[in-house]
Design an enzyme around this catalytic site. Structure first.
Site, PDB file in Angstrom:
ATOM      1  N   SER A 147      -3.146 -11.629  25.847  1.00 57.47           N
ATOM      2  CA  SER A 147      -3.894 -11.779  24.581  1.00 57.47           C
ATOM      3  C   SER A 147      -4.009 -10.509  23.746  1.00 57.47           C
ATOM      4  O   SER A 147      -4.681 -10.522  22.719  1.00 57.47           O
ATOM      5  CB  SER A 147      -5.296 -12.359  24.801  1.00 57.47           C
ATOM      6  N   GLY A 158       6.775 -11.951  21.408  1.00 57.49           N
ATOM      7  CA  GLY A 158       6.190 -11.035  22.376  1.00 57.49           C
ATOM      8  C   GLY A 158       6.696 -11.255  23.790  1.00 57.49           C
ATOM      9  O   GLY A 158       7.888 -11.491  24.022  1.00 57.49           O
ATOM     10  N   GLY A 177      -1.485  -8.840  22.206  1.00 56.05           N
ATOM     11  CA  GLY A 177      -0.478  -8.733  21.145  1.00 56.05           C
ATOM     12  C   GLY A 177      -0.927  -9.481  19.910  1.00 56.05           C
ATOM     13  O   GLY A 177      -1.966  -9.158  19.318  1.00 56.05           O
ATOM     14  N   VAL A 178      -0.180 -10.517  19.561  1.00 56.40           N
ATOM     15  CA  VAL A 178      -0.498 -11.280  18.347  1.00 56.40           C
ATOM     16  C   VAL A 178      -1.847 -11.999  18.435  1.00 56.40           C
ATOM     17  O   VAL A 178      -2.400 -12.388  17.408  1.00 56.40           O
ATOM     18  CB  VAL A 178       0.621 -12.291  17.980  1.00 56.40           C
ATOM     19  N   ASP A 201       6.199 -13.753  25.767  1.00 59.59           N
ATOM     20  CA  ASP A 201       6.700 -15.122  25.923  1.00 59.59           C
ATOM     21  C   ASP A 201       8.174 -15.209  25.529  1.00 59.59           C
ATOM     22  O   ASP A 201       9.006 -15.713  26.288  1.00 59.59           O
ATOM     23  CB  ASP A 201       5.852 -16.059  25.062  1.00 59.59           C
ATOM     24  N   ASP A 222       8.974  -2.869  30.952  1.00 59.63           N
ATOM     25  CA  ASP A 222       9.388  -4.208  30.548  1.00 59.63           C
ATOM     26  C   ASP A 222       9.113  -5.191  31.684  1.00 59.63           C
ATOM     27  O   ASP A 222       9.728  -5.096  32.745  1.00 59.63           O
ATOM     28  CB  ASP A 222      10.880  -4.159  30.210  1.00 59.63           C
TER      29      ASP A 222
END
Length: 169
Positions: A122, A32, A124-125, A34, A10
């Protein structure tokens, strides 16, 4: 020479000078990494992001650029926010992804940060393929002149960790 280390875990739990946030252009939090950084870091991060939006970044932060705020309640001094590109398929502009790492290191140098934790920006989503993103990230960090002593890639799962481990062999 910058040392590159890998951690599976994490990013909001890292004890470093600066944590890099894979932000959206609004700088006002999201999902995510952010969202996790904003939640754990507390309201001070959002307050500084709002000040940035009210001054220099009225239209948001441009893809590939980076800007710093306080780290709030994180075990860091700063959060360096950078906006990664969205994967558009083969032929997507990898220079924008490389710019996220280069610009974040530039900001880290301006802050005199010696330890910096990066997520896999970049992936993840924004859907950038993990193996390609890992290659771009590691090569950019290796090729960027910086006073940062340690870049720590903090990777959320085993798949990401393995992709980055392949690049630093």
């Amino acid at each position: 020479m910058t040392t590159i280390t890998l951690v599976q875990g994490d990013i909001t739990r890292q004890s470093v000078d600066a944590v890099v946030n894979a932000a959206n252009s609004s700088l006002l939090g999201g999902g995510g990494v952010d969202g996790a950084i904003h939640r754990r870091g507390g309201p001070a991060i959002l307050a500084e992001c709002r000040k940035l939006r009210a001054s220099h970044y009225g239209k948001g932060l441009v893809t590939g650029r980076a800007v710093a705020t306080t780290a709030g309640e994180l075990d860091a001094q700063w959060v360096i926010h950078t906006v990664g590109p969205v994967w558009q398929g083969p032929g997507s502009d990898s220079s924008l992804l490389a710019s996220c790492y280069r610009e974040s290191l530039r900001v880290a140098d301006e802050l005199s940060a010696r330890t910096v934790a990066f997520p896999a920006i970049s992936t993840g989503v924004f859907r950038w393929p993990m193996e390609e993103a890992a290659h771009i990230a590691v090569e950019t960090v290796r090729d960027t002149e910086a006073a940062v002593e340690e870049v720590r890639f903090v990777l959320f799962d085993e798949r990401a960790y393995k992709a980055f481990a392949e690049q630093i062999r």
